[in-house]
Design a protein around this motif. Structure first.
Motif, short mmCIF file in Angstrom:
data_model
loop_
_atom_site.label_atom_id
_atom_site.label_comp_id
_atom_site.label_asym_id
_atom_site.label_seq_id
_atom_site.Cartn_x
_atom_site.Cartn_y
_atom_site.Cartn_z
N GLY A 37 0.85 -1.20 0.00
CA GLY A 37 0.00 0.00 0.00
C GLY A 37 0.88 1.24 0.00
O GLY A 37 2.10 1.16 0.20
N SER A 38 0.25 2.39 -0.18
CA SER A 38 1.03 3.63 -0.25
C SER A 38 1.55 4.05 1.12
O SER A 38 2.59 4.69 1.24
N THR A 39 0.85 3.65 2.18
CA THR A 39 1.18 4.14 3.52
C THR A 39 2.59 3.80 4.00
O THR A 39 3.29 4.70 4.49
N PRO A 40 3.06 2.55 3.90
CA PRO A 40 4.39 2.26 4.48
C PRO A 40 5.56 2.74 3.63
O PRO A 40 6.71 2.66 4.09
N GLY A 132 -0.97 -1.21 7.49
CA GLY A 132 -1.70 -0.01 7.12
C GLY A 132 -3.13 -0.21 7.63
O GLY A 132 -3.42 -1.21 8.31
N ILE A 133 -3.99 0.71 7.31
CA ILE A 133 -5.42 0.52 7.65
C ILE A 133 -6.24 1.04 6.48
O ILE A 133 -5.93 2.10 5.91
N GLY A 134 -7.26 0.29 6.10
CA GLY A 134 -8.13 0.75 5.02
C GLY A 134 -9.10 1.80 5.53
O GLY A 134 -9.31 1.92 6.75
N HIS A 138 -10.06 -1.97 7.52
CA HIS A 138 -9.46 -3.30 7.33
C HIS A 138 -7.96 -3.30 7.63
O HIS A 138 -7.29 -2.28 7.50
N LYS A 202 -8.35 8.52 6.54
CA LYS A 202 -8.21 7.41 7.49
C LYS A 202 -8.74 7.78 8.89
O LYS A 202 -8.74 6.94 9.79
P1 PGA Z 1 -3.06 2.47 1.56
O1 PGA Z 1 -3.85 1.12 1.89
O2 PGA Z 1 -1.79 2.39 2.33
O3 PGA Z 1 -2.80 2.43 0.08
O4 PGA Z 1 -3.94 3.59 2.00
C1 PGA Z 1 -3.92 0.74 3.22
C2 PGA Z 1 -4.68 -0.55 3.34
O5 PGA Z 1 -5.64 -0.76 2.59
O6 PGA Z 1 -4.30 -1.36 4.20
#
Ligand code: PGA
Length: 258
Positions: A37-40, A132-134, A138, A202
């Motif tokens: 995901g983009s977050t990390p 990460g967290i959706g 999620h 988020k």
């Molecule tokens: P994102 O996704 O880092 O691209 O926002 C996070 C995730 O769905 O766990």
């Protein structure tokens, strides 16, 4: 749960990376659970910087990733194996053979998932799990409705996730509808959890995970039952927390002790 609130995602990523670097220095054979995901990505950049500056070595570190799209080979540019190579593994001194991502083309997904869990167990379990967290709360691909006791398995993506992913694929028919994912129960066995959350998109998910009830509707809320879970947020992601001032003050002391 410790909630570290930083002004920017860069600062939060740096602090989270420092925690990982310190853990690798302390135990060069540490077992990491990693996320896509983009977050990390900014945290992975910081980890790579520390390797380049020779502050730390990943030569003996072993990693297991959370999930992989079902039906994609690791060479596909949207596969999570490809993502990990391009965003972290190619920039640190880790042995590729020590990095593990579920095989999205496995002949028998049940065997693949069971073997993956067995490998992690044999390695002594995950020491630090990155998450990460959706926006729906999620973690990994444990969409709302996933059992909080779930194990590594085949999951169906939500129509929203499939829609969100469509932009990365040439044809709608190519967009994966399923994935192999570690379960919430599997994630909860990690000794330490580092969850990263950035941006106002988020904020509701973070508030539900930290201050809402524990529910499979927001699978990140299971982390309330984890003994060593750290949330690294920017101010936007933390903006809907009722006790954010207290968490920030408390986390400062906890970080100094960690
Ligand atoms: P994102 O996704 O880092 O691209 O926002 C996070 C995730 O769905 O766990």
């Amino acid at each position: 749960m410790e909630i570290v609130i930083c002004k920017t995602k860069e600062e939060a990523s740096r602090k989270a990376a420092e925690m990982i670097t310190a853990a690798v220095k302390k135990n060069p054979k540490v077992v990491l659970g990693l996320a896509t995901g983009s977050t990390p990505v900014p945290m992975y950049k910081e980890m790579a910087k520390a390797v380049k500056a020779k502050k730390v070595s990943y030569k003996q570190v072993r990693t297991w990733n959370l999930d992989e799209y079902w039906g994609l080979p690791g060479t596909h540019d949207q596969s999570y194996r490809y993502f990990m190579d391009k965003n972290l593994f190619d920039f640190i001194d880790i042995k590729k053979s020590n990095t593990h991502v579920l095989n999205g083309l496995a002949k028998d997904w049940r065997k693949e998932c069971a073997a993956y869990e067995a490998q992690i167990k044999k390695a002594g379990g995950i020491d630090i799990q990155v998450l990460g967290i959706g926006s729906d709360g999620h973690i990994a691909f444990n969409e709302p409705g996933s059992s909080l006791a779930s194990r590594t398995r085949m999951v169906s993506l939500t129509p929203q996730t499939i829609k969100d992913n469509a932009r990365f694929f040439k044809k709608a028919a190519d967009v994966p509808q399923h994935a192999l994912s570690m379960g919430v129960g599997s994630i909860m066995e990690a000794k330490k959890v580092i969850l990263l959350a950035f941006g106002k998109n988020k904020a509701a998910a973070v508030a539900a995970a930290v201050e809402g009830g524990i529910s499979q509707y927001c699978t990140a809320s299971a982390l309330q039952m984890h003994q060593d879970a750290w949330f690294f947020c920017d101010e936007e992601a933390a903006s809907k927390l009722k006790l954010k001032k207290y968490y920030a003050w408390r986390a400062e002391g906890e970080l100094a002790r960690a």
